[in-house]
Write a protein that holds these residues in place. Structure first.
Motif, PDB file in Angstrom:
ATOM      1  N   LEU A  21     -87.395  65.595  15.490  1.00  0.00           N
ATOM      2  CA  LEU A  21     -86.609  66.474  16.357  1.00  0.00           C
ATOM      3  C   LEU A  21     -86.615  67.910  15.840  1.00  0.00           C
ATOM      4  N   GLU A  22     -86.521  68.076  14.527  1.00  0.00           N
ATOM      5  CA  GLU A  22     -86.573  69.416  13.939  1.00  0.00           C
ATOM      6  C   GLU A  22     -87.933  70.059  14.199  1.00  0.00           C
ATOM      7  N   HIS A  23     -88.983  69.281  14.042  1.00  0.00           N
ATOM      8  CA  HIS A  23     -90.331  69.799  14.283  1.00  0.00           C
ATOM      9  C   HIS A  23     -90.489  70.236  15.744  1.00  0.00           C
ATOM     10  N   LEU A  24     -90.047  69.389  16.672  1.00  0.00           N
ATOM     11  CA  LEU A  24     -90.138  69.752  18.094  1.00  0.00           C
ATOM     12  C   LEU A  24     -89.283  70.973  18.396  1.00  0.00           C
ATOM     13  N   ASN A  26     -88.710  73.402  16.406  1.00  0.00           N
ATOM     14  CA  ASN A  26     -89.440  74.560  15.883  1.00  0.00           C
ATOM     15  C   ASN A  26     -90.715  74.853  16.662  1.00  0.00           C
ATOM     16  N   ARG A  27     -91.117  73.939  17.530  1.00  0.00           N
ATOM     17  CA  ARG A  27     -92.341  74.110  18.313  1.00  0.00           C
ATOM     18  C   ARG A  27     -92.026  74.061  19.807  1.00  0.00           C
ATOM     19  N   LYS A  28     -91.119  74.929  20.219  1.00  0.00           N
ATOM     20  CA  LYS A  28     -90.771  74.990  21.637  1.00  0.00           C
ATOM     21  C   LYS A  28     -91.969  75.404  22.487  1.00  0.00           C
ATOM     22  N   ASP A  29     -92.987  75.990  21.830  1.00  0.00           N
ATOM     23  CA  ASP A  29     -94.206  76.339  22.550  1.00  0.00           C
ATOM     24  C   ASP A  29     -94.989  75.097  22.965  1.00  0.00           C
ATOM     25  N   ALA A  30     -94.734  73.984  22.332  1.00  0.00           N
ATOM     26  CA  ALA A  30     -95.381  72.731  22.723  1.00  0.00           C
ATOM     27  C   ALA A  30     -94.637  72.204  23.953  1.00  0.00           C
ATOM     28  N   PHE A  41     -96.247  60.866  25.584  1.00  0.00           N
ATOM     29  CA  PHE A  41     -94.789  60.915  25.596  1.00  0.00           C
ATOM     30  C   PHE A  41     -94.354  62.363  25.398  1.00  0.00           C
ATOM     31  N   CYS A  42     -93.098  62.626  25.750  1.00  0.00           N
ATOM     32  CA  CYS A  42     -92.559  63.979  25.597  1.00  0.00           C
ATOM     33  C   CYS A  42     -91.092  63.898  25.192  1.00  0.00           C
ATOM     34  N   ARG A  43     -90.446  65.026  25.167  1.00  0.00           N
ATOM     35  CA  ARG A  43     -89.030  65.063  24.806  1.00  0.00           C
ATOM     36  C   ARG A  43     -88.186  64.225  25.767  1.00  0.00           C
ATOM     37  N   ASN A  44     -88.537  64.240  27.035  1.00  0.00           N
ATOM     38  CA  ASN A  44     -87.780  63.435  28.006  1.00  0.00           C
ATOM     39  C   ASN A  44     -87.931  61.947  27.704  1.00  0.00           C
ATOM     40  N   GLY A  72     -81.466  69.571  21.532  1.00  0.00           N
ATOM     41  CA  GLY A  72     -80.610  70.417  20.702  1.00  0.00           C
ATOM     42  C   GLY A  72     -79.756  71.376  21.506  1.00  0.00           C
ATOM     43  N   MET A  73     -79.725  71.185  22.803  1.00  0.00           N
ATOM     44  CA  MET A  73     -78.947  72.019  23.726  1.00  0.00           C
ATOM     45  C   MET A  73     -78.984  71.318  25.083  1.00  0.00           C
TER      46      MET A  73
END
Length: 102
Positions: A21-24, A26-30, A41-44, A72-73
């Protein structure tokens, strides 16, 4: 490797999940579509798995709560700040990744 107790195994898994989760974060560009194309798979998806895992142990977490844990929000805030419009190339790649035999 030494034999881990069930508690140790669960602690390791929790730490790895938090690190993911921390890595994702930090990589909002992904973008989610990119994750779906490359990894399936994705965040959803993670939020749905989180919600299902909670339900499996009789914890009631709704989809908004699960998404907020993963993003995270609030999801709507993340979408407004970070989600880009999918390109035609991304949509085509997603279609191909979803149907590899087509």
């Amino acid at each position: 490797m030494s034999t881990l107790s069930e508690q140790q195994e669960q602690q390791l898994k929790a730490q790895v999940f938090d690190r993911l989760l921390e890595h994702l974060d930090n990589r909002k560009d992904a973008q989610n579509i990119d994750l779906m194309i490359l990894a399936g798979f994705c965040r959803n998806c993670l939020s749905k798995w989180y919600q299902q895992a909670a339900a499996d142990i009789d914890i009631n977490i709704d989809s908004n709560q699960a998404r907020e844990k993963i993003y995270g929000m609030p999801y709507s805030e993340w979408k407004d700040k970070y989600q880009l419009e999918a390109t035609e190339a991304q949509l085509a790649a997603l279609k191909k990744a979803s149907n590899p035999h087509n």
